[in-house]
Design a protein around this motif. Structure first.
Motif, PDB file in Angstrom:
ATOM      1  N   UNK A  20       0.838  -1.198   0.000  1.00 44.59           N
ATOM      2  CA  UNK A  20       0.000   0.000   0.000  1.00 44.59           C
ATOM      3  C   UNK A  20       0.875   1.252   0.000  1.00 44.59           C
ATOM      4  N   UNK A  21       1.891   1.261   0.858  1.00 45.80           N
ATOM      5  CA  UNK A  21       2.804   2.416   0.894  1.00 45.80           C
ATOM      6  C   UNK A  21       3.556   2.554  -0.431  1.00 45.80           C
ATOM      7  N   UNK A  22       3.966   1.424  -0.994  1.00 48.46           N
ATOM      8  CA  UNK A  22       4.727   1.428  -2.236  1.00 48.46           C
ATOM      9  C   UNK A  22       3.887   1.966  -3.397  1.00 48.46           C
ATOM     10  N   UNK A  23       2.614   1.602  -3.427  1.00 52.66           N
ATOM     11  CA  UNK A  23       1.741   1.987  -4.538  1.00 52.66           C
ATOM     12  C   UNK A  23       1.168   3.395  -4.411  1.00 52.66           C
ATOM     13  N   UNK A  24       1.001   3.872  -3.187  1.00 45.88           N
ATOM     14  CA  UNK A  24       0.294   5.141  -2.995  1.00 45.88           C
ATOM     15  C   UNK A  24       1.203   6.313  -2.675  1.00 45.88           C
ATOM     16  N   UNK A  25       2.487   6.073  -2.473  1.00 41.37           N
ATOM     17  CA  UNK A  25       3.407   7.145  -2.089  1.00 41.37           C
ATOM     18  C   UNK A  25       3.387   8.285  -3.120  1.00 41.37           C
TER      19      UNK A  25
ATOM     20  N   UNK B 210       0.162  11.666   7.799  1.00 44.01           N
ATOM     21  CA  UNK B 210      -0.507  12.239   6.635  1.00 44.01           C
ATOM     22  C   UNK B 210      -0.645  11.319   5.449  1.00 44.01           C
ATOM     23  N   UNK B 211      -0.157  10.062   5.571  1.00 45.75           N
ATOM     24  CA  UNK B 211      -0.288   9.107   4.477  1.00 45.75           C
ATOM     25  C   UNK B 211      -1.710   8.551   4.434  1.00 45.75           C
ATOM     26  N   UNK B 212      -2.223   8.239   3.246  1.00 48.48           N
ATOM     27  CA  UNK B 212      -3.600   7.754   3.147  1.00 48.48           C
ATOM     28  C   UNK B 212      -3.773   6.375   3.771  1.00 48.48           C
ATOM     29  N   UNK B 213      -4.961   6.114   4.266  1.00 50.46           N
ATOM     30  CA  UNK B 213      -5.347   4.792   4.743  1.00 50.46           C
ATOM     31  C   UNK B 213      -6.372   4.143   3.819  1.00 50.46           C
TER      32      UNK B 213
ATOM     33  N   UNK C  33     -12.836   2.842 -10.255  1.00 38.89           N
ATOM     34  CA  UNK C  33     -13.428   1.958  -9.244  1.00 38.89           C
ATOM     35  C   UNK C  33     -14.748   2.539  -8.751  1.00 38.89           C
ATOM     36  N   UNK C  34     -15.644   1.649  -8.351  1.00 41.79           N
ATOM     37  CA  UNK C  34     -16.932   2.063  -7.802  1.00 41.79           C
ATOM     38  C   UNK C  34     -17.120   1.450  -6.422  1.00 41.79           C
ATOM     39  N   UNK C  35     -17.430   2.287  -5.445  1.00 42.35           N
ATOM     40  CA  UNK C  35     -17.728   1.830  -4.085  1.00 42.35           C
ATOM     41  C   UNK C  35     -19.021   2.519  -3.667  1.00 42.35           C
ATOM     42  N   UNK C  36     -20.060   1.741  -3.450  1.00 41.11           N
ATOM     43  CA  UNK C  36     -21.371   2.311  -3.157  1.00 41.11           C
ATOM     44  C   UNK C  36     -21.973   1.698  -1.893  1.00 41.11           C
ATOM     45  N   UNK C  37     -22.442   2.562  -1.002  1.00 38.35           N
ATOM     46  CA  UNK C  37     -23.209   2.131   0.181  1.00 38.35           C
ATOM     47  C   UNK C  37     -22.500   1.025   0.955  1.00 38.35           C
ATOM     48  N   UNK C  38     -21.200   1.128   1.079  1.00 38.66           N
ATOM     49  CA  UNK C  38     -20.405   0.126   1.798  1.00 38.66           C
ATOM     50  C   UNK C  38     -19.885   0.724   3.095  1.00 38.66           C
ATOM     51  N   UNK C  39     -19.461  -0.153   4.024  1.00 38.90           N
ATOM     52  CA  UNK C  39     -18.795   0.264   5.260  1.00 38.90           C
ATOM     53  C   UNK C  39     -17.340  -0.154   5.167  1.00 38.90           C
ATOM     54  N   UNK C  40     -16.436   0.821   5.271  1.00 39.07           N
ATOM     55  CA  UNK C  40     -14.999   0.568   5.183  1.00 39.07           C
ATOM     56  C   UNK C  40     -14.356   0.939   6.511  1.00 39.07           C
ATOM     57  N   UNK C  41     -13.752  -0.053   7.183  1.00 44.63           N
ATOM     58  CA  UNK C  41     -13.154   0.150   8.495  1.00 44.63           C
ATOM     59  C   UNK C  41     -11.631   0.196   8.356  1.00 44.63           C
ATOM     60  N   UNK C  42     -11.053   1.368   8.638  1.00 40.31           N
ATOM     61  CA  UNK C  42      -9.613   1.584   8.458  1.00 40.31           C
ATOM     62  C   UNK C  42      -8.837   1.507   9.765  1.00 40.31           C
ATOM     63  N   UNK C  43      -9.495   1.129  10.848  1.00 42.51           N
ATOM     64  CA  UNK C  43      -8.858   1.216  12.161  1.00 42.51           C
ATOM     65  C   UNK C  43      -7.686   0.256  12.321  1.00 42.51           C
ATOM     66  N   UNK C  44      -7.726  -0.892  11.647  1.00 49.86           N
ATOM     67  CA  UNK C  44      -6.657  -1.882  11.808  1.00 49.86           C
ATOM     68  C   UNK C  44      -5.694  -1.934  10.631  1.00 49.86           C
ATOM     69  N   UNK C  45      -5.976  -1.167   9.583  1.00 50.48           N
ATOM     70  CA  UNK C  45      -5.083  -1.194   8.435  1.00 50.48           C
ATOM     71  C   UNK C  45      -5.728  -0.578   7.214  1.00 50.48           C
ATOM     72  N   UNK C  46      -4.931  -0.346   6.159  1.00 50.62           N
ATOM     73  CA  UNK C  46      -5.415   0.356   4.976  1.00 50.62           C
ATOM     74  C   UNK C  46      -6.309  -0.511   4.096  1.00 50.62           C
ATOM     75  N   UNK C  47      -7.063   0.150   3.243  1.00 51.06           N
ATOM     76  CA  UNK C  47      -7.902  -0.510   2.249  1.00 51.06           C
ATOM     77  C   UNK C  47      -7.541   0.044   0.875  1.00 51.06           C
TER      78      UNK C  47
ATOM     79  N   UNK D 190     -15.015   4.175   8.727  1.00 50.42           N
ATOM     80  CA  UNK D 190     -14.678   4.126  10.153  1.00 50.42           C
ATOM     81  C   UNK D 190     -13.174   4.265  10.293  1.00 50.42           C
ATOM     82  N   UNK D 191     -12.726   5.179  11.137  1.00 52.45           N
ATOM     83  CA  UNK D 191     -11.301   5.430  11.271  1.00 52.45           C
ATOM     84  C   UNK D 191     -10.889   6.624  10.431  1.00 52.45           C
ATOM     85  N   UNK D 192      -9.628   7.012  10.575  1.00 49.16           N
ATOM     86  CA  UNK D 192      -9.114   8.198   9.895  1.00 49.16           C
ATOM     87  C   UNK D 192      -8.697   7.873   8.468  1.00 49.16           C
ATOM     88  N   UNK D 193      -8.926   8.813   7.567  1.00 44.48           N
ATOM     89  CA  UNK D 193      -8.543   8.640   6.167  1.00 44.48           C
ATOM     90  C   UNK D 193      -7.040   8.745   5.958  1.00 44.48           C
ATOM     91  N   UNK D 194      -6.320   9.293   6.948  1.00 42.48           N
ATOM     92  CA  UNK D 194      -4.861   9.358   6.881  1.00 42.48           C
ATOM     93  C   UNK D 194      -4.274   8.874   8.198  1.00 42.48           C
TER      94      UNK D 194
END
Length: 400
Positions: A147-152, A174-177, A184-198, A166-170
């Protein structure tokens, strides 16, 4: 770095990572978001080719001319900063060794094959895939690294207002989570970033009602179906369609588990299908440590693991309501159906059910079906692929 890299497979690594290594070099395994060779390509900006076992070399040839020098690296090693530094520091003719095994070598192909090298001891044990279950055991850590390698230095698409995050977007620096690629399409979903990136890949889709916990990777053109429950340390490779409940699982690509059913602590190859209601146990009723079939030892080996689900080779399929026992290993080209639990090791190219027994798959019928399945993704089952599958078919006879 302009130097070429060759990822080689030892016979030991090849056998210990069967059935997943039957159809690909170990360096082509997907762990995290990327395949192993893609990690090296990005880290060292180098051209990577393979030196696998003999019957795979026609499809995966080494790309070296004459006495051209290259870095030869064991294909089962997951690169990190420490190991990359040790490899890059190698002088010509020197091999990096750990416990007497060659991990890397700088020199010509002839010298590598002739084992003409001066040994240099590795400072620390490399992170490597030793057994098939290491793929899911190391997947969460690898998702974070990739994730770090691809999004840096990049900016992804913003989630649309229908998505609950759920959780912080960075993270704290300041790096994205959360990273959503174009298309890509993401609709009406729940994304939990508290334990790691998506990570949501290009042209992938997360349908309505899906609940996903990081670390998680959805690769290009893959789909998470409506109402799916996806736990962390999970990767769905390109063009996969996945529904139901999934935890700590890696699906290499082009495979489907599109309906309800549980899959956990598992690895599934390419061109596989799990029918509606298929379930895999990942924990024994008595909570004891599992044993799993090992091709190198030709027996069930003891492990220190309590959780292990399904290991499935390429082109295998399970009918509706199929049940898999804890730590079941399924080879290449297997077709399972019917009620009850099949045995915990099913050799390649077997067709049948627990109640009716298993018989050999017709190689001609298998090729016909495989060709149809692959053509749906505009991929041709060519003569080289056929030669590989025919070799596996012949070699599988000793395990029946």
């Amino acid at each position: 770095m302009s130097e070429k890299i060759v990822l080689f497979d030892s016979q030991e690594a090849f056998e210990n990572l069967l059935p997943l290594s039957y159809t690909r070099p170990v360096g082509a395994f997907r762990v995290g978001i990327l395949k192993i060779h893609e990690k090296w390509e990005k880290l060292l900006s180098a051209e990577v080719s393979f030196l696998p076992v003999d019957y795979l070399r026609e499809k995966f040839p080494v790309n070296l001319n004459g006495e051209e020098t290259a870095l030869f690296i064991s294909g089962n090693i997951l690169p990190d900063e420490d190991f990359v530094a040790q490899v890059c520091a190698l002088s010509d003719g020197c091999a990096l060794e750990y416990n007497g095994e060659c991990m890397a070598f700088r020199g010509s192909l002839a010298d590598f094959l002739g084992k003409k090298r001066d040994a240099v001891k590795a400072g620390i044990e490399p992170r490597a895939l030793k057994y098939v279950f290491d793929v899911f055991l190391r997947n969460g850590e690898e998702i974070k690294r990739d994730f770090r390698l691809l999004t840096d230095g990049r900016v992804g698409c913003n989630p649309n207002p229908t998505v609950t995050v759920l959780g912080d977007l960075t993270d704290g620096t300041g790096n994205p989570m959360l990273f959503i690629e174009d298309g890509a399409e993401v609709n009406c979903a729940i994304l939990n970033l508290k334990n790691g990136p998506i990570y949501i890949g290009k042209d992938a889709e997360v349908m309505e009602g899906a609940i996903i916990r990081g670390p998680f990777a959805l690769c290009e053109h893959a789909t998470v179906k409506m109402g799916a429950k996806i736990y962390g340390d999970t990767t769905f490779g390109p063009y996969c369609k996945v529904g139901g409940e999934v935890s700590n699982t890696v699906i290499f690509g082009f495979s489907n588990k599109a309906h309800d059913g549980y899959l956990g602590n598992a690895v599934v190859g390419e061109w596989c299908n799990l029918g509606a209601g298929a379930n895999s146990s990942n924990l024994k009723n008595d909570y004891s440590k599992i044993r799993i079939w090992n091709y190198a030892q030709q027996r069930f080996m003891r492990t220190d693991m309590q959780f292990c689900g399904l290991i499935m080779g390429d082109h295998s399929k399970a009918g509706i309501n199929t049940m898999f026992n804890t730590a079941t290993v399924v080879g290449v080209g297997v077709n399972i159906h019917g009620s009850g639990f099949p045995r915990q090791f099913i050799p390649s190219f077997q067709n049948g059910s627990p109640e009716g027994g298993f018989t050999d798959v017709s190689i001609d019928k298998f090729m016909e079906v495989a060709g149809k399945v692959m053509s749906r993704r505009n991929i041709v089952l060519n003569d080289i692929d056929r030669h590989i599958l025919e070799y596996i078919y012949a070699s599988a006879a000793r395990f029946k």
